[in-house]
Design an enzyme around this catalytic site. Structure first.
Site, PDB file in Angstrom:
ATOM      1  N   GLY A 114       0.790  -1.222   0.000  1.00 11.49           N
ATOM      2  CA  GLY A 114       0.000   0.000   0.000  1.00 11.49           C
ATOM      3  C   GLY A 114       0.823   1.274   0.000  1.00 11.49           C
ATOM      4  O   GLY A 114       0.388   2.294   0.545  1.00 11.49           O
ATOM      5  N   HIS A 139       6.207   6.539   3.321  1.00 13.75           N
ATOM      6  CA  HIS A 139       5.882   7.513   4.358  1.00 13.75           C
ATOM      7  C   HIS A 139       7.111   7.907   5.180  1.00 13.75           C
ATOM      8  O   HIS A 139       7.098   8.946   5.840  1.00 13.75           O
ATOM      9  CB  HIS A 139       4.824   6.949   5.308  1.00 13.75           C
ATOM     10  CG  HIS A 139       3.431   7.001   4.768  1.00 13.75           C
ATOM     11  ND1 HIS A 139       2.883   8.133   4.204  1.00 13.75           N
ATOM     12  CD2 HIS A 139       2.463   6.057   4.721  1.00 13.75           C
ATOM     13  CE1 HIS A 139       1.640   7.887   3.831  1.00 13.75           C
ATOM     14  NE2 HIS A 139       1.360   6.634   4.121  1.00 13.75           N
ATOM     15  N   ARG A 176       4.491   3.581  -5.047  1.00 17.07           N
ATOM     16  CA  ARG A 176       3.916   4.280  -6.189  1.00 17.07           C
ATOM     17  C   ARG A 176       4.967   4.472  -7.281  1.00 17.07           C
ATOM     18  O   ARG A 176       6.170   4.402  -7.025  1.00 17.07           O
ATOM     19  CB  ARG A 176       3.397   5.659  -5.765  1.00 17.07           C
ATOM     20  CG  ARG A 176       2.064   5.660  -5.061  1.00 17.07           C
ATOM     21  CD  ARG A 176       1.633   7.100  -4.784  1.00 17.07           C
ATOM     22  NE  ARG A 176       0.355   7.166  -4.079  1.00 17.07           N
ATOM     23  CZ  ARG A 176      -0.830   7.228  -4.667  1.00 17.07           C
ATOM     24  NH1 ARG A 176      -0.895   7.220  -6.002  1.00 17.07           N
ATOM     25  NH2 ARG A 176      -1.935   7.293  -3.961  1.00 17.07           N
TER      26      ARG A 176
END
Length: 291
Positions: free
Chosen positions: A143, A148, A181
């Site tokens: 995910g 992060h 991503r």
């Protein structure tokens, strides 16, 4: 540029998150509150990658799995329902509250009764999580979660440390699965690819992209999410998350450094072979730890 404008563009988190909690970008509770709405329909979400993930785990005869970025527990629940033994961790206590609630509601099911949920930090993973003898059959970090973690020192030392910890939690012969991503595309085009293999929510109105450069190098990508939600979620209809822009080459180097040159490293593009999908929304790395 005014200080307000600087804050509007470069603030890493939604208002209400303590500075000390910068690694927990969900600490203000906004994203956690609407996360299920952001994900969208979970049944179709799992259709996007459930077959890929479960088949891969079964091909490798995996039994025990450490989900190092479980969030609200969506992926862990999917894998529990498929019969795997799950240990799930996250740095966000706000997200883990949802996972704990799910475990309690389904506690009469044996897999859920034995579901281990821990608050853990990737930098101290070996101290925070008790691993089975020899390690887990598989460690996953899905995910786009790893992005992060910022590069606070400018040399990716924290990223390198985390990857070494991931490797140490995987048993010899086990596998590590992690995604991110397509930041190469974002850096080249100033926005994310239109499609998204994970999230299909009808509540997403817009996502605005900002890129912060330090010494002429991309250092941070910030996405502002704008949601169309019901009145009960109105206080959380906007939230901000920030990511380190890992390139495909750079991420591969992290895998190789942690697992060694003998490790088999395969990259998938939106769960397809790399040469089939030229502009994927996500890259998925599968690393097989040598015996």
């Amino acid at each position: 540029m005014s200080s307000g404008k600087v804050d509007g563009v470069f603030r890493m988190r939604s208002l209400g998150t303590a500075t000390a909690g910068i690694t927990d970008q969900y600490a203000d509770g906004k994203a956690a509150k609407v996360w299920q709405l952001y994900i969208g329909d979970q049944s179709s979400r799992t259709q996007n990658y459930k077959t890929f993930l479960v088949n891969l785990l079964r091909q490798k005869r995996v039994s025990t799995i450490l989900d190092t970025a479980c969030g609200t527990g969506v992926d862990s629940v999917m894998l529990l329902e498929e019969g795997f033994q799950m240990t799930s961790s996250d740095a966000s206590d706000k997200m883990l509250k949802v996972a704990h609630k799910t475990r309690w509601e389904r506690r009469k099911e044996e897999r859920f009764e034995n579901w281990v949920i821990e608050e853990a930090n990737w930098l101290t993973l070996e101290d925070d999580i008790e691993k089975p003898q020899g390690g887990f059959d598989a460690v996953i970090c899905m995910g786009n979660s790893f992005a992060h973690l910022p590069d606070f020192h400018g040399d990716q030392r924290d990223h390198i440390k985390c990857f070494q910890n991931f490797s140490n939690m995987v048993k010899p012969g086990g596998i590590f699965i992690i995604d991110h991503r397509n930041y190469d595309y974002i850096l080249a085009n100033g926005k994310s690819p239109a499609k998204n293999i994970y999230y299909n929510s009808s509540h997403i109105q817009d996502i605005k992209t900002s890129v912060l450069y330090v010494n002429n190098k991309p250092n941070l990508i910030t996405l502002d999410y704008f949601m169309n939600v019901e009145e009960q979620y109105a206080d959380s209809n906007q939230f901000r998350l920030s990511y380190y822009p890992h390139t495909l080459q750079g991420f591969g180097d992290l895998c190789k450094q942690a697992f060694g040159p003998r490790a088999k490293h395969t990259v998938y593009a939106d769960f397809k072979p790399l040469n089939v999908e030229p502009e994927p929304s996500f890259y998925i790395h599968v690393v097989e730890k040598p015996l």
